[in-house]
Design an enzyme around this catalytic site. Sequence first.
Site, mmCIF file in Angstrom:
data_model
loop_
_atom_site.group_PDB
_atom_site.id
_atom_site.type_symbol
_atom_site.label_atom_id
_atom_site.label_comp_id
_atom_site.label_asym_id
_atom_site.label_seq_id
_atom_site.Cartn_x
_atom_site.Cartn_y
_atom_site.Cartn_z
ATOM 1 N N LYS A 243 9.657 10.919 -3.971
ATOM 2 C CA LYS A 243 10.202 11.985 -3.121
ATOM 3 C C LYS A 243 11.674 11.754 -2.809
ATOM 4 O O LYS A 243 12.084 11.668 -1.647
ATOM 5 C CB LYS A 243 9.397 12.158 -1.840
HETATM 6 O O1 S5P Z 1 2.620 17.340 0.665
HETATM 7 C C1 S5P Z 1 2.232 16.311 0.147
HETATM 8 C C2 S5P Z 1 2.842 15.785 -1.004
HETATM 9 C C3 S5P Z 1 2.320 14.627 -1.572
HETATM 10 S S1 S5P Z 1 2.963 14.134 -3.088
HETATM 11 N N1 S5P Z 1 1.153 15.650 0.645
HETATM 12 C C4 S5P Z 1 0.640 14.501 0.098
HETATM 13 O O2 S5P Z 1 -0.369 13.984 0.591
HETATM 14 N N2 S5P Z 1 1.265 13.937 -1.003
HETATM 15 C C5 S5P Z 1 0.802 12.660 -1.573
HETATM 16 O O3 S5P Z 1 -0.518 12.826 -2.067
HETATM 17 C C6 S5P Z 1 0.735 11.496 -0.579
HETATM 18 O O4 S5P Z 1 1.951 10.768 -0.576
HETATM 19 C C7 S5P Z 1 -0.418 10.663 -1.097
HETATM 20 O O5 S5P Z 1 0.023 9.740 -2.076
HETATM 21 C C8 S5P Z 1 -1.333 11.683 -1.779
HETATM 22 C C9 S5P Z 1 -2.515 12.123 -0.941
HETATM 23 O O6 S5P Z 1 -3.381 11.055 -0.679
HETATM 24 P P1 S5P Z 1 -4.781 11.245 0.073
HETATM 25 O O7 S5P Z 1 -5.279 9.847 0.247
HETATM 26 O O8 S5P Z 1 -4.509 11.923 1.377
HETATM 27 O O9 S5P Z 1 -5.657 12.067 -0.843
#
Ligand code: S5P
Length: 261
Positions: free
Chosen positions: A93
């Site tokens: 990011k």
């Molecule tokens: O808006 C966003 C963008 C990203 S790239 N929201 C997110 O959660 N992410 C990423 O997606 C975040 O940095 C993490 O690596 C992943 C979601 O992880 P989870 O464990 O919540 O499924």
Amino acid sequence: DRLKLSYSKRAKLTTNSLASKLLELMESKQTNLCLAADLTKMDAILELANIAGPYIAVLKTHVDIIEDFNENFILRLKELAKQHRFLLMEDRKFGDIGNTVSLQYRHGFYKIAEWADLITVHPIAGASVVDALKKSLDNITEPRGIFLVAEMSCKGALTTGDYLKNAVLMAEEASDLVVGFVCQSNLSAQPGLLQLTPGVKLAKSVDGLGQQYNDPQSVINAGADLAVVGRGITEAHNGYLKATLEYKKELWNAYEERINA
Ligand code: S5P
């Protein structure tokens, strides 16, 4: 309509060879799953990548959370990516001026440009950031791609209104380095761009730290081409393999329903 076209048809409509390769590998492996390997030890990530690898399209990392990082990690991860045919995305990011992001991309401890097929970039600093990243790819011979973070998944995110609209426009008008955008709903009709959507779990829920989850089918219906699953797999009680297969199946079925509806 982008949402009705198959990934293999869309592979012919991109302006970036990596985007085509990604869409083709999604079709041939029958997966639209991007695994967020948010673990803090090298071996733990490599073990996860080895188990889930055959069933995912992209492995997404945050290399700066790894406590025992060394170059060996990248070598081993690249081997697994080749063996199991998935792409590597470093979810850095990037969010600064052009000169700074190009230094962060190419230099420093992680040398992201040397190994990450894909990166994430905040469009906050404007379109010049994409040009700067592109310029800093001198001597990198493998194809590279950027996902612009147009909209975030968390509660209260400021990525709304004009910001969101302009972020999508920026992706549509950007150079061929941009392969898609990160967002929560269907915002672009352009078939050559991919929508990456995080915040995915089998059941709609929250994590207590702002993250908001939708289920696989709603996310695909909301335009996701690649769905990001992290803790849904890394913290699954039935183990990595079963959880990966479960998400892969749900997401792929939703995609098939979407294009055939
Ligand atoms: O808006 C966003 C963008 C990203 S790239 N929201 C997110 O959660 N992410 C990423 O997606 C975040 O940095 C993490 O690596 C992943 C979601 O992880 P989870 O464990 O919540 O499924």
